[in-house]
Design an enzyme around this catalytic site. Structure first.
Site, PDB file in Angstrom:
ATOM      1  N   LYS A 111       1.100  -1.255   0.272  1.00 25.25           N
ATOM      2  CA  LYS A 111      -0.092   0.051  -0.099  1.00 25.25           C
ATOM      3  C   LYS A 111       1.090   0.826   0.184  1.00 25.25           C
ATOM      4  O   LYS A 111       0.467   2.487  -1.312  1.00 25.25           O
ATOM      5  CB  LYS A 111      -0.754   0.227   1.049  1.00 25.25           C
ATOM      6  CG  LYS A 111      -1.939  -0.964   0.787  1.00 25.25           C
ATOM      7  CD  LYS A 111      -3.108  -0.157   2.225  1.00 25.25           C
ATOM      8  CE  LYS A 111      -4.492  -2.035   1.734  1.00 25.25           C
ATOM      9  NZ  LYS A 111      -5.775  -0.594   2.884  1.00 25.25           N
ATOM     10  N   LYS A 194      -4.678 -10.076  -6.890  1.00 25.19           N
ATOM     11  CA  LYS A 194      -5.961 -10.069  -6.286  1.00 25.19           C
ATOM     12  C   LYS A 194      -7.326  -8.648  -6.648  1.00 25.19           C
ATOM     13  O   LYS A 194      -6.648  -7.901  -6.850  1.00 25.19           O
ATOM     14  CB  LYS A 194      -6.158 -10.506  -4.740  1.00 25.19           C
ATOM     15  CG  LYS A 194      -5.744  -9.128  -4.065  1.00 25.19           C
ATOM     16  CD  LYS A 194      -6.015  -9.165  -2.849  1.00 25.19           C
ATOM     17  CE  LYS A 194      -5.568  -7.853  -1.825  1.00 25.19           C
ATOM     18  NZ  LYS A 194      -5.628  -7.428  -0.958  1.00 25.19           N
ATOM     19  N   LYS A 197     -10.708  -3.395  -4.170  1.00 22.67           N
ATOM     20  CA  LYS A 197     -11.515  -2.372  -4.241  1.00 22.67           C
ATOM     21  C   LYS A 197     -10.045  -1.080  -4.739  1.00 22.67           C
ATOM     22  O   LYS A 197     -10.857  -0.200  -4.897  1.00 22.67           O
ATOM     23  CB  LYS A 197     -11.825  -2.187  -2.512  1.00 22.67           C
ATOM     24  CG  LYS A 197     -12.749  -2.356  -2.055  1.00 22.67           C
ATOM     25  CD  LYS A 197     -13.204  -2.126  -0.343  1.00 22.67           C
ATOM     26  CE  LYS A 197     -12.952  -3.047   0.754  1.00 22.67           C
ATOM     27  NZ  LYS A 197     -12.926  -2.965   1.397  1.00 22.67           N
TER      28      LYS A 197
HETATM   29  P1  TYM Z   1     -11.265  -5.679   3.682  1.00 20.07           P
HETATM   30  O1  TYM Z   1     -11.692  -3.832   3.938  1.00 20.07           O
HETATM   31  O2  TYM Z   1     -10.010  -5.010   2.552  1.00 20.07           O
HETATM   32  O3  TYM Z   1     -11.688  -7.181   2.700  1.00 20.07           O
HETATM   33  C1  TYM Z   1     -13.130  -7.406   3.194  1.00 20.07           C
HETATM   34  C2  TYM Z   1     -12.071  -8.705   4.078  1.00 20.07           C
HETATM   35  O4  TYM Z   1     -12.731  -9.451   2.458  1.00 20.07           O
HETATM   36  C3  TYM Z   1     -11.784 -10.450   2.188  1.00 20.07           C
HETATM   37  N1  TYM Z   1     -11.534  -9.813   1.497  1.00 20.07           N
HETATM   38  C4  TYM Z   1     -11.083 -11.192   0.126  1.00 20.07           C
HETATM   39  N2  TYM Z   1     -11.217 -12.358  -0.315  1.00 20.07           N
HETATM   40  C5  TYM Z   1     -10.659 -13.192  -0.765  1.00 20.07           C
HETATM   41  N3  TYM Z   1     -10.890 -13.039  -1.823  1.00 20.07           N
HETATM   42  C6  TYM Z   1     -10.395 -11.386  -2.006  1.00 20.07           C
HETATM   43  N4  TYM Z   1     -10.446 -10.730  -3.485  1.00 20.07           N
HETATM   44  C7  TYM Z   1     -10.591 -10.628  -1.150  1.00 20.07           C
HETATM   45  N5  TYM Z   1     -10.108  -8.820  -0.705  1.00 20.07           N
HETATM   46  C8  TYM Z   1     -10.995  -8.649   0.639  1.00 20.07           C
HETATM   47  C9  TYM Z   1     -10.578  -9.817   3.296  1.00 20.07           C
HETATM   48  O5  TYM Z   1      -9.585 -10.836   3.203  1.00 20.07           O
HETATM   49  C10 TYM Z   1     -11.245  -8.955   4.351  1.00 20.07           C
HETATM   50  O6  TYM Z   1     -11.837 -10.679   5.347  1.00 20.07           O
HETATM   51  N6  TYM Z   1      -7.881  -5.188   6.962  1.00 20.07           N
HETATM   52  C11 TYM Z   1      -9.231  -5.733   7.330  1.00 20.07           C
HETATM   53  C12 TYM Z   1     -10.455  -4.981   7.930  1.00 20.07           C
HETATM   54  C13 TYM Z   1     -10.318  -5.670   9.544  1.00 20.07           C
HETATM   55  C14 TYM Z   1     -10.239  -6.297  10.244  1.00 20.07           C
HETATM   56  C15 TYM Z   1      -9.697  -6.512  11.609  1.00 20.07           C
HETATM   57  C16 TYM Z   1     -11.140  -8.173   9.821  1.00 20.07           C
HETATM   58  C17 TYM Z   1      -9.913  -3.921  10.385  1.00 20.07           C
HETATM   59  N7  TYM Z   1      -9.768  -4.800  11.513  1.00 20.07           N
HETATM   60  C18 TYM Z   1     -10.710  -7.042  12.419  1.00 20.07           C
HETATM   61  C19 TYM Z   1     -10.636  -8.790  10.695  1.00 20.07           C
HETATM   62  C20 TYM Z   1     -10.232  -8.656  11.818  1.00 20.07           C
HETATM   63  C21 TYM Z   1      -9.521  -5.234   5.818  1.00 20.07           C
HETATM   64  O7  TYM Z   1      -8.613  -4.769   4.798  1.00 20.07           O
HETATM   65  O8  TYM Z   1     -10.195  -5.920   5.011  1.00 20.07           O
END
Ligand code: TYM
Length: 332
Positions: A111, A194, A197
């Site tokens: 990032k 991957k 967003k």
């Molecule tokens: P975020 O917002 O990027 O994504 C939310 C969830 O979607 C999953 N994900 C994917 N799974 C499969 N294929 C993909 N291409 C893909 N892109 C995203 C992510 O693995 C996630 O589960 N850091 C986290 C948010 C967070 C969090 C937490 C999660 C903050 N605190 C505590 C668990 C526990 C994030 O940026 O997710």
């Protein structure tokens, strides 16, 4: 007692990877666990967010979780910045985590890119806040996509070090739950990257807000190779784009990859893409319609989040008080 915690960032462009890798699994886990689900806006501002858009994205993400089947009556759904325990515990964890640990985080490197010196301090400390999210509820299980695995290892390291440093057996070491066939959904334009967003090309992802025509066009234009589909999974070796489309189909149909290939093996991509479009539209359309309806009902969404924050606070505050006691702070 077993407790689930998970979250997603309200940064817009919620896509099929988020749904298949995370949200759909959260919905299923509600049956067997007490669950806490969070719209992580504190994490979102680690990179610049337009305030107006952020507000709208917070509501849209909450709406999409409810539309997907999260039940805010039975479980807790809330917005991170409305519960102060997250920021407070994150500070304590900033003093537990080591710089060397954070230096190893691949997501920060991706990032921050080349301009590392100009990245926010928050982006660097991001995984420490994530540990606070989870451990403020003493969550035992964390359902996420594969890309979050390293952050969860760091959460476990922080829990273990905190317990060791203070000679307590206070925090659990939470288990990641990386479930289903689609733990890493890939970009439609490049099968080794991957689905994300933040990809500048909207054609790379299937958004939860896309209508049927847009989904169909994106799938039709998705990159593939010239060969027909193989008849078994071994034939997907070295064909990342083909693997991705088959995996998406398998996940949406609740089938194994082998079952999909035994049915569609030998067909050309043009035919398979049509079948995939039908499944994607069939599964996403009801969610998209409900999401649009809920998103416009701002008073409802705001009241769900506000009640959720009260319930989250009721779990996290007593845990935070104990943490403060352990650390040597004076509680009021
Ligand atoms: P975020 O917002 O990027 O994504 C939310 C969830 O979607 C999953 N994900 C994917 N799974 C499969 N294929 C993909 N291409 C893909 N892109 C995203 C992510 O693995 C996630 O589960 N850091 C986290 C948010 C967070 C969090 C937490 C999660 C903050 N605190 C505590 C668990 C526990 C994030 O940026 O997710």
């Amino acid at each position: 007692m077993d407790r689930i915690f998970s979250g997603a960032q309200p940064t817009g462009n919620l896509h099929l990877g988020n749904y298949l890798g995370a949200i759909r699994n959260w919905v299923a886990l509600q049956k067997d666990f007490e669950c806490v689900f969070c719209v992580v806006d504190l994490h979102a501002i680690t990179v610049w967010q337009d305030p107006q858009e952020l507000r709208s994205n917070i509501r849209e993400l909450a709406a999409s979780m409810i539309a997907s089947g999260i039940d805010p009556q039975k479980h807790v759904l809330f917005n991170q910045s409305q519960v102060s325990a997250h920021a407070e515990l994150a500070w304590i964890f900033n003093c537990v985590a080591r710089i060397g640990w954070l230096n190893r985080m691949t997501q920060f490197k991706e990032k921050a890119g080349k301009n590392r010196e100009n990245a926010s301090l928050g982006l660097y400390a991001y995984p420490s806040l994530m540990a606070a999210d989870i451990l403020a509820y003493k969550a035992t299980h964390v359902p996420v996509g594969e890309d979050q695995k390293q952050h969860l290892e760091l959460t476990r390291d922080i829990a273990i070090k905190f317990n060791n440093d203070f000679g307590v057996d206070f925090f659990p070491t939470p288990e990641p739950l990386i479930l289903g066939p689609a733990t890493r959904v890939m970009s439609l334009r490049e099968g080794t990257k991957k689905m994300s967003k933040s990809d500048t090309s909207d054609m790379s992802r299937l958004n939860m807000t896309d209508d049927a025509d847009t989904l169909s066009r994106k799938i039709r234009k998705a990159k593939t190779d010239a060969e027909p589909l193989p008849s078994e999974a071994a034939g997907l070796e070295g064909r990342p784009e083909a693997r991705n489309l088959v995996t998406i189909y398998a996940a949406l149909m609740d089938q194994g990859v082998d079952a999909v290939l035994s049915e569609h093996g030998g067909t050309q991509f043009s035919g398979f893409k049509q079948a995939l479009t039908d499944v994607v539209v069939d599964k996403l359309a009801p969610i998209t319609t409900e999401m649009a309806r809920l998103k416009n009902d701002i008073p409802y969404i705001d009241s769900v989040l506000s009640k959720g924050a009260d319930r989250a606070d009721a779990i996290a505050q007593p845990i935070l008080r104990e943490v403060k006691e352990i650390v040597g702070f004076l509680n009021r």
